[in-house]
Write an enzyme that holds these catalytic residues in place. Sequence first.
Site, mmCIF file in Angstrom:
data_model
loop_
_atom_site.group_PDB
_atom_site.id
_atom_site.type_symbol
_atom_site.label_atom_id
_atom_site.label_comp_id
_atom_site.label_asym_id
_atom_site.label_seq_id
_atom_site.Cartn_x
_atom_site.Cartn_y
_atom_site.Cartn_z
ATOM 1 C CE1 TYR A 26 -5.909 17.614 -36.886
ATOM 2 C CE2 TYR A 26 -5.060 18.513 -35.490
ATOM 3 C CZ TYR A 26 -4.762 17.679 -35.838
ATOM 4 O OH TYR A 26 -4.578 16.630 -35.422
ATOM 5 C CG PHE B 212 -17.351 -2.823 -18.922
ATOM 6 C CD1 PHE B 212 -18.306 -3.969 -19.275
ATOM 7 C CD2 PHE B 212 -16.982 -2.533 -20.044
ATOM 8 C CE1 PHE B 212 -18.630 -4.061 -20.423
ATOM 9 C CE2 PHE B 212 -16.610 -2.773 -21.503
ATOM 10 C CZ PHE B 212 -17.777 -3.972 -21.722
ATOM 11 C CB THR B 213 -14.642 -6.624 -21.085
ATOM 12 O OG1 THR B 213 -15.284 -5.733 -20.987
ATOM 13 C CG2 THR B 213 -15.243 -7.748 -21.033
ATOM 14 C CG ASP C 105 -17.804 2.994 -16.706
ATOM 15 O OD1 ASP C 105 -18.594 4.109 -18.023
ATOM 16 O OD2 ASP C 105 -17.761 2.008 -17.040
ATOM 17 C CE LYS D 23 -21.836 0.787 -24.089
ATOM 18 N NZ LYS D 23 -20.287 1.318 -24.474
ATOM 19 N NE ARG E 169 -19.525 -9.888 -21.948
ATOM 20 C CZ ARG E 169 -19.629 -8.798 -22.528
ATOM 21 N NH1 ARG E 169 -19.816 -7.525 -22.222
ATOM 22 N NH2 ARG E 169 -18.060 -8.928 -22.898
ATOM 23 C CG PHE F 37 -15.196 -11.413 -24.772
ATOM 24 C CD1 PHE F 37 -14.960 -10.505 -24.269
ATOM 25 C CD2 PHE F 37 -16.519 -10.249 -25.692
ATOM 26 C CE1 PHE F 37 -14.383 -9.619 -23.554
ATOM 27 C CE2 PHE F 37 -15.895 -8.462 -25.558
ATOM 28 C CZ PHE F 37 -15.245 -8.370 -24.607
HETATM 29 O O1 PLI Z 1 -17.397 0.687 -25.570
HETATM 30 P P1 PLI Z 1 -16.585 1.976 -25.413
HETATM 31 O O2 PLI Z 1 -15.155 1.489 -25.484
HETATM 32 O O3 PLI Z 1 -17.454 2.985 -26.673
HETATM 33 O O4 PLI Z 1 -16.885 1.594 -23.938
HETATM 34 C C1 PLI Z 1 -16.564 0.831 -22.973
HETATM 35 C C2 PLI Z 1 -17.502 0.484 -21.938
HETATM 36 C C3 PLI Z 1 -17.148 0.842 -21.046
HETATM 37 N N1 PLI Z 1 -18.010 0.614 -19.630
HETATM 38 C C4 PLI Z 1 -19.437 0.350 -19.390
HETATM 39 C C5 PLI Z 1 -20.125 0.044 -18.063
HETATM 40 C C6 PLI Z 1 -19.086 -0.712 -20.570
HETATM 41 O O5 PLI Z 1 -21.279 -1.077 -20.996
HETATM 42 C C7 PLI Z 1 -19.134 0.274 -22.300
HETATM 43 C C8 PLI Z 1 -19.274 -0.665 -23.605
HETATM 44 N N2 PLI Z 1 -19.831 -1.394 -23.257
HETATM 45 C C9 PLI Z 1 -20.444 -2.426 -24.636
HETATM 46 C C10 PLI Z 1 -19.469 -2.418 -26.121
HETATM 47 C C11 PLI Z 1 -21.724 -3.274 -24.267
HETATM 48 O O6 PLI Z 1 -21.891 -4.420 -25.113
HETATM 49 O O7 PLI Z 1 -22.416 -3.562 -23.015
#
Ligand code: PLI
Length: 465
Positions: free
Chosen positions: A73, A125-126, A216, A259, A383, A450
Site C-alpha cells: 500500500y 483536448f476534451t 500534455d 499512449k 472528432r 461524444f
Molecule cells: O485517457 P487519459 O485520461 O489517460 O488521458 C487523457 C488525454 C489527455 N491528453 C491527450 C492529448 C489525450 O489524447 C488524452 C486521451 N486521449 C484519448 C482517450 C484518445 O482517444 O485520444
Amino acid sequence: MKKRRTAEPYKIKAVEPLNMLSREEREQALKRAGYNTFLLDSEDVYIDLLTDSGTSAMSDQQWGALMVGDEAYAGSKSWYRLRDAVQEIYGYQYVLPTHQGRGAENLLSQLMIKEGDYIPGNMYFTTTRAHQELNGGTFVDVIIDEAHDSSAELDFKGDIDLTKLQKLIDDVGAERIPYVCLAVTVNMAGGQPVSMANMREVYELCQRYGISVFYDATRCVENAYFIKEREEGYQDQSIRNILKEMFSYSDGCTMSGKKDALVNIGGFLAMNDEELYIRSRELVVVYEGMPTYGGMAGRDMEAMAQGIYEAADDHFIEHRIHQVRYLGDQLIEAGIPVVRPIGGHAIFLDAKAFLPHIPQDQFPAQALAGALYLDSGVRGMERGIVSAGRNKETGENNKPKLEMVRLTIPRRVYTNNHMDVVADSVIELFEKRDQITGLQMEYEPPTLRFFNARFSPLVESKTLI
Ligand code: PLI
C-alpha cells in the site's frame, strides 16, 4: 535504386483472434450502438482504430514485469522504479502517479486554476478542457491558424502562435494565466508536432511574465521523432536526448501512460517546483491514492516503468510513425481528403470534404465513422462537432473547423496488412460517398457528450449507406 523496406522491430509471441461479422450483423450492432462507434461492443469490431489509448500491445518484458509488481500500500518498489524512469527519461524532479492522464489533469487544474483564469493551449483536448472549465477556467486556443486547415502542409503544425499568446497576456494580464498547456503532439489537430524552437520560445516568453508551462506529454515520444526527422540539428540525436531537451522548456507535465508509455492504464503528474509538489501530494490522496501508487496497482507501475524505456527506443518510434504514414500515404495517393501532413498516432479523414452534401449539424464525421464500420468492421472515432460539445455561455453547439473521423493506430498491435484492409475500405467508401446519409441526435449527455450520445439516420429505413 528501389527503397529498401523495413519491418516491425519485434516478433509476435501471442496472438488474439479477431471476430469478423457479416454486413447484416454489423448493421444490427451499429443500430444497437445508436450509430455511435463508442458504444459498439469490442467483439463486434474487426479492426479497432477507435483509439491508441490503453490499446498498446505490451512486450514480454512488460508482461514479466507484472509478476514482480510490488503491491504494498505504501512505499512500493514498483513506484520507485516508475519514478526513476520518469526522472531519467523526462527529467522532472517530482512525480505523482495517477490512474490515467485525466487524473493528472484534475490535480493540476485544481492546484493551479482560480475562477476567472485563462488557460492558453495549442488546441483543446476534451478531458483537459473539461477539467479547466470545472475549476472555473476558460481555455483559449493559441495554436497557429494553419492547424485548423486540414490541407496546410507544415512540419510543425502544433506550434503555438506567440503573437496570440502575447495578445492574451496583454488583454487579460499575466496574473490571470496560471499556466500554458502545451500538448506534444496535438491530438485534435491530427497528431501534429510542436517544434523544439517553439517550445523554447513559449517557455522564454512565459518566464518573462512568471507564467508556468505544463506539457500534455501524452504523445511526447512521437513529437520527439518528428523533431529528429524535421528540425535542423536533431538528425543525429537520440530520441532520449531530444525528449530531455523538450522537457527542459517546461515546469512540469501531465501524462497519460496509456499512449506513449505503452501500457493499458496509468498516468502521472510531474513537476520541478517543490512547493507545488507538496500541495499535489495532499491532493493525490483525496482523488487517486497514496503518493506511492496513485490509482495504479504495483504491477501497473512496473509495466509502465518498462514501457517508458521501450517507447524511448529509436527503432520502436521510427516504426510506429512509419506505420501510421504507411496507411496515410495510401489514402493520399487515392485522393482521399485527410489531414496533412500525416501526424503521429492517427489518420484524420476530413469529413467535410469527404461528405460535402452533409451539413455540419447533421454530423458528417459521425456518419462517416458509422459508414466505415458498416463497410468493413473498422472502428474509427468522430472528432468534430459532437466531440466539441456546446459553448458554456451560449449553449450553442461549438462548430469546429475540423470535422474529422480519426483512425487511430494502436501501438505494436496491427500489421501493415491490417492497414491495407482499412485503406481499401476507405477508398471504396469514397467512391460511393454520395450514398452516405446524415444523422440526427436522439440523446445528448450533458458532459463529454461524444462518449454516450445516440443517433439515428436522417433517412428512415436506410442505414447510413
Ligand atoms: O485517457 P487519459 O485520461 O489517460 O488521458 C487523457 C488525454 C489527455 N491528453 C491527450 C492529448 C489525450 O489524447 C488524452 C486521451 N486521449 C484519448 C482517450 C484518445 O482517444 O485520444
